[in-house]
Motif scaffolding. Structure first.
Motif, short mmCIF file in Angstrom:
data_model
loop_
_atom_site.label_atom_id
_atom_site.label_comp_id
_atom_site.label_asym_id
_atom_site.label_seq_id
_atom_site.Cartn_x
_atom_site.Cartn_y
_atom_site.Cartn_z
N PHE A 224 -29.24 68.23 -68.34
CA PHE A 224 -29.37 68.61 -69.73
C PHE A 224 -30.14 67.64 -70.62
O PHE A 224 -30.40 67.96 -71.77
N ASP A 225 -30.49 66.47 -70.15
CA ASP A 225 -31.25 65.53 -70.99
C ASP A 225 -32.74 65.88 -70.95
O ASP A 225 -33.27 66.29 -69.92
N HIS A 226 -33.41 65.72 -72.06
CA HIS A 226 -34.86 65.90 -72.19
C HIS A 226 -35.31 67.28 -71.73
O HIS A 226 -36.28 67.42 -71.00
N LEU A 227 -34.61 68.30 -72.18
CA LEU A 227 -34.96 69.66 -71.76
C LEU A 227 -36.33 70.08 -72.28
O LEU A 227 -37.07 70.79 -71.60
N ASP A 228 -36.69 69.66 -73.49
CA ASP A 228 -37.99 70.05 -74.05
C ASP A 228 -39.13 69.50 -73.22
O ASP A 228 -40.08 70.22 -72.89
N THR A 229 -39.05 68.22 -72.89
CA THR A 229 -40.15 67.64 -72.09
C THR A 229 -40.16 68.23 -70.69
O THR A 229 -41.23 68.46 -70.12
N ARG A 230 -39.00 68.51 -70.14
CA ARG A 230 -38.96 69.11 -68.81
C ARG A 230 -39.54 70.51 -68.83
O ARG A 230 -40.24 70.93 -67.90
N ARG A 231 -39.27 71.27 -69.92
CA ARG A 231 -39.84 72.61 -70.04
C ARG A 231 -41.36 72.53 -70.15
O ARG A 231 -42.08 73.29 -69.50
N LYS A 232 -41.85 71.61 -70.98
CA LYS A 232 -43.29 71.46 -71.13
C LYS A 232 -43.94 71.05 -69.82
O LYS A 232 -45.00 71.57 -69.45
N ASP A 233 -43.31 70.12 -69.10
CA ASP A 233 -43.84 69.71 -67.80
C ASP A 233 -43.88 70.88 -66.83
O ASP A 233 -44.85 71.05 -66.07
N ALA A 234 -42.83 71.70 -66.86
CA ALA A 234 -42.80 72.86 -65.96
C ALA A 234 -43.89 73.86 -66.32
O ALA A 234 -44.53 74.45 -65.43
N GLU A 235 -44.15 74.06 -67.62
CA GLU A 235 -45.22 74.98 -68.03
C GLU A 235 -46.58 74.44 -67.60
O GLU A 235 -47.43 75.20 -67.12
N ILE A 236 -46.79 73.14 -67.76
CA ILE A 236 -48.06 72.55 -67.33
C ILE A 236 -48.22 72.69 -65.82
O ILE A 236 -49.29 73.06 -65.33
N TYR A 237 -47.15 72.41 -65.10
CA TYR A 237 -47.19 72.53 -63.64
C TYR A 237 -47.49 73.97 -63.22
O TYR A 237 -48.30 74.22 -62.32
N GLN A 238 -46.85 74.93 -63.90
CA GLN A 238 -47.07 76.33 -63.58
C GLN A 238 -48.50 76.76 -63.88
O GLN A 238 -49.14 77.45 -63.08
N SER A 239 -49.03 76.34 -65.02
CA SER A 239 -50.40 76.73 -65.35
C SER A 239 -51.39 76.08 -64.39
O SER A 239 -52.38 76.72 -64.00
N HIS A 240 -51.13 74.86 -64.00
CA HIS A 240 -52.01 74.20 -63.02
C HIS A 240 -51.97 74.94 -61.69
O HIS A 240 -53.03 75.19 -61.08
N ASN A 241 -50.76 75.30 -61.24
CA ASN A 241 -50.65 76.04 -59.98
C ASN A 241 -51.34 77.40 -60.07
O ASN A 241 -51.99 77.84 -59.11
N GLN A 242 -51.22 78.06 -61.22
CA GLN A 242 -51.88 79.35 -61.41
C GLN A 242 -53.38 79.19 -61.33
O GLN A 242 -54.07 80.00 -60.69
N HIS A 243 -53.90 78.13 -61.94
CA HIS A 243 -55.34 77.88 -61.91
C HIS A 243 -55.81 77.61 -60.47
O HIS A 243 -56.84 78.13 -60.03
N VAL A 244 -55.02 76.83 -59.74
CA VAL A 244 -55.39 76.53 -58.35
C VAL A 244 -55.36 77.79 -57.51
O VAL A 244 -56.27 78.04 -56.70
N LYS A 245 -54.34 78.63 -57.71
CA LYS A 245 -54.26 79.89 -56.95
C LYS A 245 -55.44 80.80 -57.26
O LYS A 245 -56.01 81.43 -56.37
#
Length: 154
Positions: free
Chosen positions: A51-72
């Protein structure tokens, strides 16, 4: 032997037994306190993990997802380009094979016609017309959106 009953013990034995009981209770309380502290620390650790740093973890997950989408998308594009190249090469080869087969058929027909001394030009043009028929429209055409009685008045 059997330990003597409490009322048969001497005062020294009774005091030693009470001291042993008190020290064991104290040790048990200390161990229970240590276990409670360890459990509380583990609970705090798990809470901080989840539960700590949920905002940064969410942003990191979105960045990771968009990067993976771009690679795919890039990989899919490259695969599609490779498939189109293979299709183009195979299409060209198929067209060459079809042309060779058609030339072989025409040469066999020419040889047959020469052998039987037939009119080459008329027979070859008939054969060409049979292989490549012209498209012709039907005699009567009518647009699909008009009824037959509407055409009579025009």
């Amino acid at each position: 032997g059997v330990f003597p009953c409490y009322h048969q013990m001497t005062d020294l034995e009774i005091s030693q037994r009470q001291a042993l009981i008190q020290s064991s209770e104290k040790r048990r309380d200390e161990l229970a306190l240590l276990a409670k502290n360890d459990a509380r620390e583990e609970e705090d650790r798990l809470h901080s993990i989840y539960f700590d740093h949920l905002d940064t973890r969410r942003k990191d997950a979105e960045i990771y997802q968009s990067h993976n989408q771009h690679v795919k998308e890039k990989i899919n594009y490259e695969v599609n380009v490779q498939i189109l190249e293979v299709v183009e090469v195979r299409t060209v080869l198929q067209e060459k094979r079809a042309k060779v087969l058609q030339e072989q058929r025409f040469s066999k027909e020419r040889d047959f016609l020469v052998k039987h001394k037939c009119d080459l030009e008329s027979n070859l043009s008939e054969e060409t017309a049979r292989i490549n028929p012209r498209r012709t429209r039907p005699y009567e055409t009518m647009p699909c959106w008009k009824e037959k009685h509407q055409l009579d008045f025009e």
